[in-house]
Design a protein around this motif. Structure first.
Motif, PDB file in Angstrom:
ATOM      1  N   HIS A 261       0.852  -1.196   0.000  1.00 28.03           N
ATOM      2  CA  HIS A 261       0.000   0.000   0.000  1.00 28.03           C
ATOM      3  C   HIS A 261       0.884   1.241   0.000  1.00 28.03           C
ATOM      4  O   HIS A 261       0.751   2.109  -0.853  1.00 28.03           O
ATOM      5  CB  HIS A 261      -0.924  -0.012   1.218  1.00 28.03           C
ATOM      6  CG  HIS A 261      -1.681   1.264   1.415  1.00 28.03           C
ATOM      7  ND1 HIS A 261      -2.570   1.744   0.479  1.00 28.03           N
ATOM      8  CD2 HIS A 261      -1.660   2.173   2.426  1.00 28.03           C
ATOM      9  CE1 HIS A 261      -3.081   2.897   0.914  1.00 28.03           C
ATOM     10  NE2 HIS A 261      -2.532   3.178   2.094  1.00 28.03           N
TER      11      HIS A 261
ATOM     12  N   ARG B 114      -9.882 -13.945  -5.671  1.00 26.25           N
ATOM     13  CA  ARG B 114     -10.263 -13.130  -6.840  1.00 26.25           C
ATOM     14  C   ARG B 114      -9.161 -12.142  -7.197  1.00 26.25           C
ATOM     15  O   ARG B 114      -8.852 -11.942  -8.367  1.00 26.25           O
ATOM     16  CB  ARG B 114     -11.582 -12.386  -6.568  1.00 26.25           C
ATOM     17  CG  ARG B 114     -12.783 -13.301  -6.481  1.00 26.25           C
ATOM     18  CD  ARG B 114     -14.094 -12.548  -6.677  1.00 26.25           C
ATOM     19  NE  ARG B 114     -14.291 -11.460  -5.738  1.00 26.25           N
ATOM     20  CZ  ARG B 114     -14.841 -11.595  -4.537  1.00 26.25           C
ATOM     21  NH1 ARG B 114     -15.213 -12.785  -4.101  1.00 26.25           N
ATOM     22  NH2 ARG B 114     -15.001 -10.552  -3.755  1.00 26.25           N
ATOM     23  N   ALA B 115      -8.550 -11.524  -6.193  1.00 27.03           N
ATOM     24  CA  ALA B 115      -7.487 -10.539  -6.448  1.00 27.03           C
ATOM     25  C   ALA B 115      -6.288 -11.187  -7.126  1.00 27.03           C
ATOM     26  O   ALA B 115      -5.685 -10.611  -8.028  1.00 27.03           O
ATOM     27  CB  ALA B 115      -7.056  -9.880  -5.137  1.00 27.03           C
TER      28      ALA B 115
ATOM     29  N   ARG C 257      -3.301  -2.295  -8.335  1.00 28.73           N
ATOM     30  CA  ARG C 257      -4.314  -1.915  -7.350  1.00 28.73           C
ATOM     31  C   ARG C 257      -5.689  -2.146  -7.952  1.00 28.73           C
ATOM     32  O   ARG C 257      -5.941  -1.776  -9.101  1.00 28.73           O
ATOM     33  CB  ARG C 257      -4.139  -0.440  -7.019  1.00 28.73           C
ATOM     34  CG  ARG C 257      -4.456  -0.164  -5.618  1.00 28.73           C
ATOM     35  CD  ARG C 257      -3.860   1.145  -5.171  1.00 28.73           C
ATOM     36  NE  ARG C 257      -4.015   1.193  -3.742  1.00 28.73           N
ATOM     37  CZ  ARG C 257      -3.216   1.845  -2.950  1.00 28.73           C
ATOM     38  NH1 ARG C 257      -2.200   2.476  -3.440  1.00 28.73           N
ATOM     39  NH2 ARG C 257      -3.425   1.849  -1.665  1.00 28.73           N
ATOM     40  N   SER C 258      -6.576  -2.773  -7.207  1.00 24.81           N
ATOM     41  CA  SER C 258      -7.910  -3.120  -7.704  1.00 24.81           C
ATOM     42  C   SER C 258      -8.890  -3.025  -6.547  1.00 24.81           C
ATOM     43  O   SER C 258      -8.479  -2.941  -5.382  1.00 24.81           O
ATOM     44  CB  SER C 258      -7.902  -4.545  -8.271  1.00 24.81           C
ATOM     45  OG  SER C 258      -7.677  -5.482  -7.231  1.00 24.81           O
ATOM     46  N   PRO C 259     -10.202  -3.082  -6.820  1.00 17.90           N
ATOM     47  CA  PRO C 259     -11.174  -3.082  -5.711  1.00 17.90           C
ATOM     48  C   PRO C 259     -10.954  -4.250  -4.749  1.00 17.90           C
ATOM     49  O   PRO C 259     -11.127  -4.098  -3.536  1.00 17.90           O
ATOM     50  CB  PRO C 259     -12.520  -3.193  -6.429  1.00 17.90           C
ATOM     51  CG  PRO C 259     -12.277  -2.604  -7.784  1.00 17.90           C
ATOM     52  CD  PRO C 259     -10.863  -2.974  -8.134  1.00 17.90           C
ATOM     53  N   GLU C 260     -10.535  -5.398  -5.280  1.00 23.06           N
ATOM     54  CA  GLU C 260     -10.279  -6.554  -4.410  1.00 23.06           C
ATOM     55  C   GLU C 260      -9.083  -6.302  -3.498  1.00 23.06           C
ATOM     56  O   GLU C 260      -9.119  -6.614  -2.304  1.00 23.06           O
ATOM     57  CB  GLU C 260     -10.040  -7.816  -5.251  1.00 23.06           C
ATOM     58  CG  GLU C 260     -11.254  -8.346  -5.962  1.00 23.06           C
ATOM     59  CD  GLU C 260     -11.569  -7.611  -7.270  1.00 23.06           C
ATOM     60  OE1 GLU C 260     -12.645  -7.857  -7.830  1.00 23.06           O
ATOM     61  OE2 GLU C 260     -10.730  -6.805  -7.725  1.00 23.06           O
TER      62      GLU C 260
ATOM     63  N   LYS D 244      -8.617  -3.002   3.555  1.00 24.27           N
ATOM     64  CA  LYS D 244      -9.643  -2.510   4.476  1.00 24.27           C
ATOM     65  C   LYS D 244      -9.956  -3.557   5.551  1.00 24.27           C
ATOM     66  O   LYS D 244     -10.079  -3.231   6.735  1.00 24.27           O
ATOM     67  CB  LYS D 244     -10.915  -2.170   3.690  1.00 24.27           C
ATOM     68  CG  LYS D 244     -11.994  -1.492   4.514  1.00 24.27           C
ATOM     69  CD  LYS D 244     -13.202  -1.146   3.681  1.00 24.27           C
ATOM     70  CE  LYS D 244     -12.947   0.074   2.855  1.00 24.27           C
ATOM     71  NZ  LYS D 244     -14.179   0.588   2.194  1.00 24.27           N
TER      72      LYS D 244
ATOM     73  N   LEU E 120     -11.954 -13.075  -1.317  1.00 25.63           N
ATOM     74  CA  LEU E 120     -11.510 -11.821  -1.931  1.00 25.63           C
ATOM     75  C   LEU E 120     -10.076 -11.943  -2.426  1.00 25.63           C
ATOM     76  O   LEU E 120      -9.733 -11.493  -3.527  1.00 25.63           O
ATOM     77  CB  LEU E 120     -11.630 -10.693  -0.903  1.00 25.63           C
ATOM     78  CG  LEU E 120     -11.590  -9.261  -1.410  1.00 25.63           C
ATOM     79  CD1 LEU E 120     -12.710  -9.006  -2.418  1.00 25.63           C
ATOM     80  CD2 LEU E 120     -11.713  -8.296  -0.234  1.00 25.63           C
TER      81      LEU E 120
ATOM     82  N   GLU F 136      -7.917  -3.364  -2.581  1.00 26.08           N
ATOM     83  CA  GLU F 136      -8.341  -2.340  -1.617  1.00 26.08           C
ATOM     84  C   GLU F 136      -9.196  -2.961  -0.517  1.00 26.08           C
ATOM     85  O   GLU F 136      -9.084  -2.608   0.658  1.00 26.08           O
ATOM     86  CB  GLU F 136      -9.124  -1.227  -2.323  1.00 26.08           C
ATOM     87  CG  GLU F 136      -8.321  -0.425  -3.327  1.00 26.08           C
ATOM     88  CD  GLU F 136      -7.247   0.427  -2.674  1.00 26.08           C
ATOM     89  OE1 GLU F 136      -7.355   0.742  -1.472  1.00 26.08           O
ATOM     90  OE2 GLU F 136      -6.275   0.765  -3.362  1.00 26.08           O
ATOM     91  N   GLY F 137     -10.063  -3.907  -0.905  1.00 24.81           N
ATOM     92  CA  GLY F 137     -10.910  -4.580   0.077  1.00 24.81           C
ATOM     93  C   GLY F 137     -10.099  -5.375   1.086  1.00 24.81           C
ATOM     94  O   GLY F 137     -10.409  -5.391   2.289  1.00 24.81           O
TER      95      GLY F 137
END
Length: 198
Positions: free
Chosen positions: A53, A159-160, A78-81, A87, A156, A83-84
């Protein structure tokens, strides 16, 4: 974690010292793969992925650590996965910002199951424990701020990383950052890992 980001040399030193490839000449077995931590049957089914990150010298994204050539290979930008996952890790560590670096330990299930059958998964989780211990010792000696997590997002992560979670799945997560009072010099005993494209 401190405000200063971790660096690529630090990120290179940690996996090399905590999980890097060694060779061991075992009595009556010849030379085999070895690591700085124990593994049932010397199978070493655990993989290490790095989610950067904030890491000075390394573009944000998901990387696979390859101990055979001590390199990080880009798996995903960097992808939504991704980032998830950061988080979820922040929530697990009870911090308000995403961790600087997230290490995800995976298990290649078939590599253990053929030998250990019904106790394979329990054995893999014990391996995660000894790897966490080794990461804590090495990171602390390096003046970094380590923290093992008790949960994560296995689906997740699959998928990432584009992995089949029934073949290689997430079994442990570990965050890493600099210490808040980190003004001490950083030891650099190993050559830094090289970052390579996929």
């Amino acid at each position: 974690p401190g405000p200063r980001p971790a660096t690529l040399p630090q990120l290179g030193e940690l996996p090399s010292r905590a999980g890097g490839l060694r060779r061991a000449d075992l009595h009556r077995r010849g030379e085999v793969e070895a690591r700085p931590y124990p593994s049932g049957g010397a199978i070493y089914q655990t993989g290490v992925y790095v989610i950067a990150h904030q890491c000075e010298g390394l573009e944000a994204g998901l990387y696979s650590y390859r101990p055979d050539d001590h390199s990080l290979y880009l798996v995903a930008q960097r992808s939504p996965e991704v980032e998830g996952l950061l988080k979820i890790a922040a929530a697990g560590a009870m911090i308000s910002t995403p961790p600087q670096v997230l290490l995800v330990l995976t298990a290649r299930f078939a590599r253990m199951a053929w030998k250990y059958e019904t106790i394979a998964y329990a054995t893999m989780l014990k391996h995660v424990g000894v790897i966490f211990q080794t990461l804590y010792l090495v990171a602390t000696a390096m003046g970094l701020a380590p923290c093992a997590l008790g949960g994560g997002g296995a689906d997740l992560f699959a998928r990432a990383a584009g992995l089949d979670p029934l073949e290689e799945g997430s079994v442990g997560e570990f965050i890493l950052g600099t210490r808040p009072d980190s003004a001490e010099p950083e030891p650099q005993r190993e050559a830094p890992a090289t970052a390579r494209g996929s």
